[in-house]
Structure formats: C-alpha cells, structure tokens
Design a protein around this motif. Structure first.
Motif, mmCIF file in Angstrom:
data_model
loop_
_atom_site.group_PDB
_atom_site.id
_atom_site.type_symbol
_atom_site.label_atom_id
_atom_site.label_comp_id
_atom_site.label_asym_id
_atom_site.label_seq_id
_atom_site.Cartn_x
_atom_site.Cartn_y
_atom_site.Cartn_z
ATOM 1 N N ASP A 63 0.816 -1.206 0.000
ATOM 2 C CA ASP A 63 0.000 0.000 0.000
ATOM 3 C C ASP A 63 0.852 1.259 0.000
ATOM 4 O OD1 ASP A 63 -2.839 -1.126 0.478
ATOM 5 O OD2 ASP A 63 -1.623 -2.133 2.009
ATOM 6 N N LEU A 64 2.093 1.134 0.458
ATOM 7 C CA LEU A 64 2.978 2.288 0.590
ATOM 8 C C LEU A 64 4.416 1.817 0.545
ATOM 9 C CD1 LEU A 64 3.195 5.404 1.436
ATOM 10 C CD2 LEU A 64 3.489 4.536 3.766
ATOM 11 N N VAL A 65 5.280 2.597 -0.102
ATOM 12 C CA VAL A 65 6.722 2.353 -0.065
ATOM 13 C C VAL A 65 7.348 3.480 0.749
ATOM 14 C CG1 VAL A 65 8.810 1.881 -1.393
ATOM 15 C CG2 VAL A 65 6.572 1.293 -2.345
ATOM 16 N N TYR A 66 8.206 3.110 1.695
ATOM 17 C CA TYR A 66 8.752 4.054 2.679
ATOM 18 C C TYR A 66 10.269 4.016 2.599
ATOM 19 C CZ TYR A 66 9.613 5.943 7.454
ATOM 20 O OH TYR A 66 10.050 6.676 8.541
ATOM 21 N N GLY A 67 10.880 5.030 1.999
ATOM 22 C CA GLY A 67 12.340 5.133 1.951
ATOM 23 C C GLY A 67 12.847 5.753 3.234
ATOM 24 N N ASP A 120 8.956 14.460 -5.503
ATOM 25 C CA ASP A 120 7.730 13.748 -5.873
ATOM 26 C C ASP A 120 7.144 12.923 -4.726
ATOM 27 O OD1 ASP A 120 7.875 14.820 -8.374
ATOM 28 O OD2 ASP A 120 8.566 12.998 -9.382
ATOM 29 N N ALA A 121 7.875 12.801 -3.618
ATOM 30 C CA ALA A 121 7.366 12.026 -2.481
ATOM 31 C C ALA A 121 6.116 12.684 -1.910
ATOM 32 C CB ALA A 121 8.434 11.921 -1.399
ATOM 33 N N SER A 122 5.156 11.863 -1.505
ATOM 34 C CA SER A 122 3.912 12.391 -0.946
ATOM 35 C C SER A 122 4.144 13.121 0.359
ATOM 36 C CB SER A 122 2.911 11.250 -0.738
ATOM 37 O OG SER A 122 2.536 10.679 -1.977
ATOM 38 N N SER A 123 5.075 12.633 1.174
ATOM 39 C CA SER A 123 5.412 13.289 2.444
ATOM 40 C C SER A 123 6.868 13.032 2.768
ATOM 41 C CB SER A 123 4.550 12.765 3.593
ATOM 42 O OG SER A 123 3.223 13.207 3.503
ATOM 43 N N PHE A 124 7.464 13.970 3.472
ATOM 44 C CA PHE A 124 8.800 13.775 4.039
ATOM 45 C C PHE A 124 8.671 13.806 5.547
ATOM 46 C CE2 PHE A 124 12.858 15.070 5.775
ATOM 47 C CZ PHE A 124 13.741 14.235 5.096
ATOM 48 N N MET A 179 4.617 -0.277 -8.841
ATOM 49 C CA MET A 179 3.510 -0.891 -8.093
ATOM 50 C C MET A 179 2.241 -0.034 -8.141
ATOM 51 S SD MET A 179 5.400 -2.348 -4.680
ATOM 52 C CE MET A 179 6.556 -3.719 -4.756
ATOM 53 N N GLY A 180 2.374 1.213 -8.571
ATOM 54 C CA GLY A 180 1.219 2.085 -8.625
ATOM 55 C C GLY A 180 0.731 2.532 -7.262
ATOM 56 N N VAL A 181 1.680 2.754 -6.332
ATOM 57 C CA VAL A 181 1.326 3.164 -4.968
ATOM 58 C C VAL A 181 2.134 4.415 -4.601
ATOM 59 C CG1 VAL A 181 0.759 0.805 -4.279
ATOM 60 C CG2 VAL A 181 3.079 1.679 -3.890
ATOM 61 N N PRO A 182 1.696 5.164 -3.580
ATOM 62 C CA PRO A 182 2.461 6.339 -3.150
ATOM 63 C C PRO A 182 3.711 5.954 -2.369
ATOM 64 C CG PRO A 182 0.544 6.054 -1.747
ATOM 65 C CD PRO A 182 0.429 5.020 -2.835
ATOM 66 N N TYR A 183 4.591 6.943 -2.188
ATOM 67 C CA TYR A 183 5.774 6.708 -1.365
ATOM 68 C C TYR A 183 6.068 7.923 -0.506
ATOM 69 C CZ TYR A 183 8.667 9.481 -4.659
ATOM 70 O OH TYR A 183 9.212 10.476 -5.437
ATOM 71 N N ILE A 184 6.725 7.653 0.626
ATOM 72 C CA ILE A 184 7.173 8.700 1.541
ATOM 73 C C ILE A 184 8.649 8.478 1.836
ATOM 74 C CG2 ILE A 184 4.891 9.001 2.585
ATOM 75 C CD1 ILE A 184 5.847 7.359 4.984
ATOM 76 N N LEU A 185 9.309 9.531 2.346
ATOM 77 C CA LEU A 185 10.742 9.469 2.600
ATOM 78 C C LEU A 185 11.063 10.036 3.978
ATOM 79 C CD1 LEU A 185 12.009 10.820 -0.845
ATOM 80 C CD2 LEU A 185 12.076 8.435 -0.095
ATOM 81 N N SER A 186 12.236 9.649 4.485
ATOM 82 C CA SER A 186 12.799 10.255 5.680
ATOM 83 C C SER A 186 14.308 10.217 5.536
ATOM 84 C CB SER A 186 12.353 9.496 6.938
ATOM 85 O OG SER A 186 12.796 10.154 8.105
ATOM 86 N N GLU A 187 15.038 10.832 6.472
ATOM 87 C CA GLU A 187 16.498 10.837 6.416
ATOM 88 C C GLU A 187 17.068 11.097 7.805
ATOM 89 O OE1 GLU A 187 19.400 9.789 5.775
ATOM 90 O OE2 GLU A 187 19.240 10.297 3.656
ATOM 91 N N HIS A 188 18.193 10.453 8.103
ATOM 92 C CA HIS A 188 18.901 10.647 9.367
ATOM 93 C C HIS A 188 20.288 11.233 9.176
ATOM 94 C CE1 HIS A 188 15.681 7.957 10.575
ATOM 95 N NE2 HIS A 188 15.947 8.229 11.824
#
Length: 417
Positions: free
Chosen positions: A137-141, A187-191, A158-167
C-alpha cells in the motif's frame, strides 16, 4: 502476519547486522513498533559496480539481483538484496554528467544522470518489484539519500504512493546531488522530518518538498525508564562512536576544564566509542588521549554497550553530555532524557527542538568553557532538574504513542483509511 493489515515496503541502505548491531538500529526499532499495526517488509538494498564480463555473466544467470534473508526480527520480514551494475555504465554516467551539468545548470544539482543510467535503474527496480511479488500500500524510503530513487521507481511500478525520511547529514549544495534524486525527493507524498535542522539542510539543496511532517526519532519508554542506581558522586555520561562528527576533542577540553574549576568530586563514563564498526575510527589513539587527560583517574571506559544494557547505563549517571558537530535527532540524548537525565549539549541539531533550560543546557558548537561552566553549576547545585519532568516531556514528543499517531496520520493522508 495478519492479512487485514495494510502493507508497507520499507527500504534502507544501512541497517544493523550481527557484526554491527548499532548501525541504523533506529530503523529496526521503528519497524518493530509499526509492525503491530502494519505488515512490514524491510528491504536493505546494496549496489555494486562490476566490470564487463563478470556483470554479463551475472545478468545472464539472473544473479545480478540476489536476495537473502536477514532474520534479525521476529515481528516483520527483513530481506537484503545485492544489485550489480556494469562499471562501464557508471563511468559513462560520470563523463556525460559533467557535460550535462554544464549544459543544463540546475541549481543545487551536481550530477545530471544520463538516459542509460536512468533506464538501468528503472528496469532493475521493476525487476526487483516483480521478484518481491507482493502488493504494498505504501513504499517508505527510510534513508532518503540512499533510497529515494529506488523508492520512487518501485512505488511507480507498483502504482502506490511513497514517503521518505532521512537521518544522515545532507552534503554541500551542488556537490553530489543528482537530478534524479532531486526529482525523487520532490515527488514524495510526504517527508518525515526527524528535526527542524534536517529540514533546513534539505531546503538548502533547493529541494522543494511537497509536505513536511515533523516526527522526530522514536523512544521506547518501556525499555528506557527512570530507575536511578545509587552512587556516591555525580556522574557524567557520554555515549558516542568515535568519529569527527561526535567531536570527542571538544568533550576532552570541556572535561579538562571542568576538572580545573570544580570543587565537587565527579565521575565520567565514556561509552560506545568502539561500538559502530566502520564508523568509529582511531579508537586506540582516542583511548590514549583519555589516558593523558586531566580526568582520566575519574573515568570509566566502556568501548561497546549492547542495546539490551544501554538503559541500565543511563541510570548509572546523573547527566548526559553530547559534544557533536552535527546530529539529525540524536537518539542517545532522547534515550538519556527518557531515563530522567538532563542533557548538556552543543547546538548540533535536533536537541534544540525540545531541550529547554528545565531539561539541560545547549551551548555554542565549540564553546567548551560554557559547557564546563554549566556542568560545574550542576555539580554545585546552582542548577537542578526534575527527572520526572524531563522524562514526561520527551515521551510526550517522541514516545511510542506520539510516534505511532504521527505515522498513522501520514499513512492515512497518503494512502487513505
């Protein structure tokens, strides 16, 4: 795992191992927590360049994408994948990038990927997604600088949204960011931001994020409790790998100065300086510096501490010290405050988001005198702290409930209920 759970594919490029359990431990702990509500598959992606015929043989045999199980967690699935790329493509991309960057001149971008490079990763991420053979349902980088492009391409296939984070810290603008990475970030839906300082670093790259959500780092209040152990003298604790980011040289200067000005006795615990293999450097040289310091006779050296034992170590201390040059949202400082410890820190990023004068002191990045004076005020009782207040404050911001609620809100806004 329960089939009614929403499915998340989490992607990282660094992660704990049996040999190095500290590397990216917060990724594992985050997935452990989220797995109570979501069906999590974590994928650690490694990329390798391989010369000519060796790559061709791997490609023909299908071994240019090689999976293995990691098996470190019982609550979610962990897989590691090695992806091999022809070295010739890497060289071609490097040469063409220099031409393209002069031609296009994109602000903040230091690499413009060639079409062959983009096509390679698009096809290989599609193959990787087919091999996974699962509908997420979601890909999370979770570590954007290493995974943003992979995350975007897999999510698109996959035709699904993705979100990202970083440390990790972001590099100097215009030095090594590619146009492909910039697009993947934007292009990420949320950071999911771990600190305001991290957001500042990203915006300095001329990256225009769609939506920024402050989530911080997670603290498990069930593991980190206020259970102080009795001891005679006030004890200062630092927990850090030995790298230039952690700036142990400043710590030594501050503690030497404290030794000179303090009328009250104190002890020092120095832990974790040899724990993070590949990150901690010149450990033997560091130990000699401590041995030659003015506070060596009151110091306890602990090269490595297991995750299971770290809470007990915090509870042996009266205050936590951090002298870093740069942090994202320092995990050790949050863990220490969850155990009721005040924090004496440099203004290194992240700590400023929550650490007020009721919880410790934040000094200028190289001001060891101010750090020593603050610790001396603490020794003398000129400043004091309410451990319950410290603990409750940090849990309200970064505890399990707060973290899950923020993540659930992000998930619902991106995927839907």
């Amino acid at each position: 795992m329960s089939s009614d759970k929403k499915k998340i594919l989490a992607i990282v490029t660094w992660y704990p191992s049996k040999e190095n359990p500290w590397a990216g431990s917060f990724f594992k702990e985050q997935c452990d927590l989220l797995s109570s509500k979501y069906d999590i598959t974590l994928l650690k992606i490694n990329s390798f360049n391989t010369l000519g015929i060796k790559y061709l043989l791997k490609r023909l045999s299908g071994k240019d994408i090689a999976f293995s199980d990691m098996g470190l967690s019982n609550s979610f699935t962990e897989k590691e994948v090695n992806i091999f790329r022809p070295s010739e493509l890497a060289l071609q991309n490097n040469l063409l990038s220099r031409y393209n960057i002069r031609k296009k001149g994109i602000a903040g971008v230091g690499i413009v990927d060639c079409e062959a490079e983009k096509s390679f990763w698009r096809k290989h991420m599609a193959r990787l997604a087919r091999i996974l053979d699962n509908k997420y349902d979601l890909v999370y980088g979770m570590s954007a600088q290493g995974t943003a492009v992979y995350t975007k391409l897999i999510a698109e296939y996959m035709g699904v949204p993705y979100i990202l984070s970083e440390h990790s810290p972001f590099l100097i603008p215009g030095s090594s960011m590619s146009d492909t990475f910039k697009t993947a970030m934007e292009d990420a839906s949320s950071f999911l931001a771990i600190s305001n300082d991290k957001v500042r670093q990203i915006l300095m790259q001329n990256i225009k994020l769609k939506r920024i959500v402050y989530i911080g780092n997670i603290i498990d209040e069930e593991k980190f409790k206020y259970e102080p152990l009795t001891h005679d003298e006030k004890t200062f604790l630092i927990v850090a790998s030995h790298s230039f980011y952690k700036n142990y040289d400043l710590f030594i200067k501050a503690m030497n100065r404290l030794t000179e000005i303090a009328d009250k006795p104190f002890k020092v615990i120095i832990a974790g300086f040899g724990a993070n293999k590949g990150y901690s450097q010149d450990v033997d040289e560091f130990v000699k510096k401590i041995e030659n310091s003015k506070f060596y006779d009151r110091s306890e050296m602990i090269p490595s501490v297991s995750r299971d034992d770290i809470a007990a170590l915090y509870n042996r201390a009266d205050a936590f010290v951090m002298t870093s040059i740069q942090e994202g949202q320092p995990v050790a400082a949050i863990e220490a405050t969850a155990c009721g410890l005040p924090v004496f820190s440099t203004r290194c990023g992240g700590v400023e988001d929550y650490l007020d004068e009721k919880m410790g002191r934040v000094v200028s990045i190289l001001d060891y005198d101010a750090l020593a004076n603050s610790m001396n005020d603490f020794l003398n009782g000129d400043i004091s702290y309410d451990s319950e207040y410290i603990r409750n404050t940090v849990i309200s911001k970064f505890g399990r409930k707060a973290f899950c609620e923020t993540f659930d809100n992000v998930f619902s806004s991106v995927v839907g209920k």
